[in-house]
Design an enzyme around this catalytic site. Structure first.
Site, PDB file in Angstrom:
ATOM      1  N   GLY A  10       0.802  -1.288   0.046  1.00 14.73           N
ATOM      2  CA  GLY A  10      -0.093   0.100   0.086  1.00 14.73           C
ATOM      3  C   GLY A  10       0.727   1.278   0.067  1.00 14.73           C
ATOM      4  O   GLY A  10       2.104   1.143  -0.184  1.00 14.73           O
ATOM      5  N   TYR A  11       0.076   2.369   0.038  1.00 16.11           N
ATOM      6  CA  TYR A  11       0.951   3.705   0.029  1.00 16.11           C
ATOM      7  C   TYR A  11       2.031   3.987   1.297  1.00 16.11           C
ATOM      8  O   TYR A  11       3.045   4.237   1.023  1.00 16.11           O
ATOM      9  CB  TYR A  11      -0.101   5.003   0.117  1.00 16.11           C
ATOM     10  CG  TYR A  11      -0.971   4.882  -1.054  1.00 16.11           C
ATOM     11  CD1 TYR A  11      -0.368   4.624  -2.183  1.00 16.11           C
ATOM     12  CD2 TYR A  11      -2.331   5.437  -1.162  1.00 16.11           C
ATOM     13  CE1 TYR A  11      -1.115   4.636  -3.403  1.00 16.11           C
ATOM     14  CE2 TYR A  11      -2.920   5.757  -2.098  1.00 16.11           C
ATOM     15  CZ  TYR A  11      -2.488   5.356  -3.328  1.00 16.11           C
ATOM     16  OH  TYR A  11      -3.181   5.363  -4.850  1.00 16.11           O
ATOM     17  N   SER A  33       3.401  -9.230   1.193  1.00 13.92           N
ATOM     18  CA  SER A  33       2.145  -9.125   0.652  1.00 13.92           C
ATOM     19  C   SER A  33       1.642 -10.354   0.154  1.00 13.92           C
ATOM     20  O   SER A  33       2.073 -11.201  -0.247  1.00 13.92           O
ATOM     21  CB  SER A  33       2.056  -7.961  -0.510  1.00 13.92           C
ATOM     22  OG  SER A  33       0.864  -7.935  -1.210  1.00 13.92           O
ATOM     23  N   CYS A 145      -2.825  10.043  11.012  1.00 15.67           N
ATOM     24  CA  CYS A 145      -2.311  11.378  10.118  1.00 15.67           C
ATOM     25  C   CYS A 145      -2.936  12.605  10.729  1.00 15.67           C
ATOM     26  O   CYS A 145      -2.419  13.593  10.951  1.00 15.67           O
ATOM     27  CB  CYS A 145      -2.256  11.145   8.740  1.00 15.67           C
ATOM     28  SG  CYS A 145      -3.904  10.656   8.143  1.00 15.67           S
TER      29      CYS A 145
END
EC number: 1.2.1.38
Length: 330
Positions: A10-11, A33, A145
């Site tokens: 992912g990011y 993964s 975040c």
């Protein structure tokens, strides 16, 4: 030292790989993964065609000194207990261990916590507030975040005010690489959309870490990376510029901006970096203070901050591998 990344497709996994690859003290020993098992890293992250890394299967016995978990919420709590038993240091980027009250966590995330005994063990991974605890930790929980932007904006004002209203503008990458109808390009481009109008799950972290009574509204905006938090503190209009500079004088990734609107925090000025820009404006006429903070949600809001914590855990200079200036224009 060897570092492994569990859930690296992912990011946040991509930014962990990107930053760790140039870290002078780290060798990436494994990336895992299920979706890309056995495939080269560039099959998930085409920008990494030059890296000789291949996705492998997860095992608790992975050869590593530190393991980063970049997994979906509720997945990490299944793996953290067995990983800690092996003696490896663990940094979890999910929300599973951020909140210290398990009842609040279960209400906020709508799930049953399966490892509540480890919640107290997890050090909240915000170095500007918990630097000394992180240095001694073997288990760190990464921060949210939006929570990072809000907490850093408000921490110097603890004890000076009680209530805060936070308006957050968030870039699309904060929703993750799988996306949803709201992150679909035609829905997001050229748009500002309130997606959490009266409550966002990260506000519990802000309340936990600052003591403020938090009211929060979050908007999805037409950015790939970046968060801008605007914090309104009513009935408070002291000039606290010196307070902020003193509070963060030993924090290398905090930059206090001038009050001139041209230089107030702007996500464009932190993209790709681990910096958090903070600006404070006093509205004496209406008896309020407004604090702005800007971060890259994938770096200071996730992967960069996790690596900042890793540096502290291993006695390295806090800035190691994170010295890159922001990308501009971007």
């Amino acid at each position: 030292m060897k570092a492994a990344i569990i859930g690296a497709s992912g990011y946040t996994g991509a930014d962990l790989i990107r930053i760790l690859d140039s870290h002078p003290d780290i060798e990436i020993s494994a990336i895992t993964s299920r979706k890309y098992l056995g495939k080269s890293v560039w099959k998930a992250h085409p920008s990494m065609r030059n890296l000789k890394l291949r996705f492998t299967e997860y095992t608790k016995d992975v050869d590593a000194d530190v393991i980063f978990l970049a997994l979906p919420h509720t997945a990490s709590m299944e793996k953290v207990p067995e990983l800690l038993e092996t003696g490896v240091k663990v940094i979890d980027l999910s929300a599973d261990f951020r909140l210290k009250d398990v009842k609040i966590w279960e209400k906020t995330y709508g799930a049953k916590h399966t490892a509540p005994n480890l919640i107290e063990k997890a050090v909240y991974g915000l170095p500007e507030l918990h630097r000394e605890e992180i240095k001694k930790a073997d288990f760190v929980s990464g921060t949210g975040c939006e929570a990072t932007a809000g907490i850093l904006a408000l921490a110097p004002l603890q004890g000076k005010a009680d209530k805060v209203i936070i308006d957050v503008k968030v870039g699309g990458s904060a929703a993750g690489s799988t996306g949803n109808a709201g992150t679909h390009y035609p829905a997001r481009a050229g748009n500002v959309r309130p997606y959490a109008p009266v409550k966002h799950r990260h506000q519990e972290e802000i309340k936990q870490e600052t003591g403020f009574e938090v009211s929060m509204t979050a908007h999805a905006v037409d950015l790939v990376r970046g968060i801008l938090a605007t914090c309104h503190i009513p009935n408070f209009s002291e000039d606290v510029s010196k307070l902020y500079r003193d509070f963060y004088k030993d924090s290398p990734f905090i930059r206090i901006t001038p009050k001139d609107p041209k230089f107030l925090p702007n996500p464009k000025y932190v993209v790709g970096s681990n910096y958090c820009d903070i600006g404070v404006v006093t509205d004496e006429e209406h008896k309020r203070t407004v604090v702005f903070s800007a971060i890259d949600n994938l770096v200071k809001g996730a992967s960069g901050q996790a690596i900042q914590c890793m540096n502290l855990m291993f006695g390295l200079k806090e800035e190691t591998g994170l010295e890159a200036l922001p990308l501009y224009p971007a």
